[in-house]
Design a protein around this motif. Structure first.
Motif, short mmCIF file in Angstrom:
data_model
loop_
_atom_site.label_atom_id
_atom_site.label_comp_id
_atom_site.label_asym_id
_atom_site.label_seq_id
_atom_site.Cartn_x
_atom_site.Cartn_y
_atom_site.Cartn_z
N MET A 1 50.61 36.60 53.61
CA MET A 1 49.98 37.80 53.13
C MET A 1 50.47 38.99 53.96
O MET A 1 50.68 38.87 55.16
CB MET A 1 48.47 37.74 53.26
N THR A 2 50.60 40.09 53.31
CA THR A 2 50.96 41.30 54.02
C THR A 2 49.72 41.88 54.71
O THR A 2 48.59 41.50 54.39
CB THR A 2 51.54 42.35 53.06
N GLN A 3 49.93 42.81 55.61
CA GLN A 3 48.81 43.47 56.28
C GLN A 3 47.91 44.16 55.27
O GLN A 3 46.68 44.12 55.38
CB GLN A 3 49.33 44.46 57.33
N GLU A 4 48.50 44.78 54.25
CA GLU A 4 47.71 45.45 53.22
C GLU A 4 46.85 44.46 52.44
O GLU A 4 45.69 44.75 52.15
CB GLU A 4 48.64 46.20 52.25
N GLU A 5 47.42 43.31 52.12
CA GLU A 5 46.64 42.29 51.41
C GLU A 5 45.50 41.77 52.27
O GLU A 5 44.39 41.57 51.78
CB GLU A 5 47.56 41.13 50.99
N LEU A 6 45.78 41.58 53.55
CA LEU A 6 44.72 41.14 54.46
C LEU A 6 43.57 42.14 54.50
O LEU A 6 42.40 41.76 54.51
CB LEU A 6 45.28 40.92 55.86
N GLU A 7 43.92 43.41 54.52
CA GLU A 7 42.89 44.45 54.55
C GLU A 7 42.08 44.46 53.25
O GLU A 7 40.88 44.70 53.28
CB GLU A 7 43.53 45.81 54.82
N GLN A 8 42.72 44.21 52.13
CA GLN A 8 42.02 44.17 50.84
C GLN A 8 41.03 43.01 50.79
O GLN A 8 40.00 43.09 50.13
CB GLN A 8 43.01 44.05 49.69
N TRP A 9 41.35 41.94 51.45
CA TRP A 9 40.51 40.74 51.45
C TRP A 9 39.60 40.67 52.67
O TRP A 9 39.02 39.63 52.96
CB TRP A 9 41.40 39.50 51.40
N GLN A 10 39.43 41.77 53.38
CA GLN A 10 38.70 41.76 54.65
C GLN A 10 37.28 41.21 54.51
O GLN A 10 36.84 40.41 55.33
CB GLN A 10 38.65 43.17 55.25
N GLU A 11 36.57 41.60 53.49
CA GLU A 11 35.19 41.14 53.32
C GLU A 11 35.15 39.62 53.11
O GLU A 11 34.32 38.93 53.71
CB GLU A 11 34.55 41.85 52.12
N ASP A 12 36.04 39.10 52.28
CA ASP A 12 36.10 37.66 52.07
C ASP A 12 36.53 36.94 53.35
O ASP A 12 36.02 35.86 53.66
CB ASP A 12 37.07 37.31 50.93
N PHE A 13 37.47 37.53 54.06
CA PHE A 13 37.93 36.95 55.31
C PHE A 13 36.77 36.87 56.31
O PHE A 13 36.57 35.85 56.97
CB PHE A 13 39.09 37.76 55.89
N ASP A 14 36.01 37.94 56.42
CA ASP A 14 34.86 37.97 57.34
C ASP A 14 33.84 36.89 56.97
O ASP A 14 33.30 36.22 57.85
CB ASP A 14 34.20 39.34 57.35
N ALA A 15 33.59 36.73 55.68
CA ALA A 15 32.63 35.71 55.23
C ALA A 15 33.16 34.31 55.56
O ALA A 15 32.39 33.43 55.99
CB ALA A 15 32.38 35.84 53.74
N PHE A 16 34.46 34.09 55.36
CA PHE A 16 35.05 32.79 55.68
C PHE A 16 34.94 32.52 57.18
O PHE A 16 34.52 31.44 57.58
CB PHE A 16 36.51 32.76 55.24
N HIS A 17 35.29 33.50 57.99
CA HIS A 17 35.22 33.33 59.45
C HIS A 17 33.79 33.07 59.89
O HIS A 17 33.55 32.26 60.79
CB HIS A 17 35.79 34.57 60.15
N ALA A 18 32.83 33.72 59.26
CA ALA A 18 31.43 33.55 59.64
C ALA A 18 30.95 32.11 59.47
O ALA A 18 30.05 31.66 60.19
CB ALA A 18 30.54 34.49 58.82
N ARG A 19 31.56 31.37 58.55
CA ARG A 19 31.19 29.96 58.36
C ARG A 19 31.44 29.13 59.63
O ARG A 19 30.82 28.09 59.83
CB ARG A 19 32.00 29.33 57.23
#
Length: 105
Positions: A1-19
């Motif tokens: 994923m590009t940095q831009e794509e990672l930023e677009q998915w930030q909320e989902d990424f945060d939820a995944f990490h929270a698990r």
């Protein structure tokens, strides 16, 4: 994923990490786990500790390596939490594909 794509998915990424965040006793380990996951998602050609560290802005891989080899965390518990997520995600994708197939044909 590009940095831009990672930023677009930030909320989902945060939820995944929270698990998994509570599997790490120290806040430093939790933050490094976040960096490690982001490193796995980057476009680094090889996913070794050097390239992943560089991809997330760390000058050397020491923290990545410490997390994997010395950090107190429960790999079995991480696996047990990941399995339902994969099944849940796979079912959602499967339902979307089935719905699309019914409409397309």
């Amino acid at each position: 994923m590009t940095q831009e794509e990672l930023e677009q998915w930030q909320e989902d990424f945060d939820a995944f990490h929270a698990r998994f965040a509570d599997l790490f006793e120290r806040s430093e380990s939790r933050e490094q786990a976040r960096h490690y996951l982001r490193g796995l998602l980057t476009e680094a050609e090889r996913k070794n500790s050097w390239q992943m560290a560089e991809a997330v802005g760390e000058p050397i891989p020491d923290r990545m390596q410490r997390l994997l080899y010395r950090g107190p965390w429960d790999a079995d518990a991480a696996r047990d939490r990941l399995q339902p997520f994969v099944i849940e995600t796979d079912r959602g994708i499967q339902r979307a594909l089935e719905s699309w197939m019914r409409r397309a044909f």
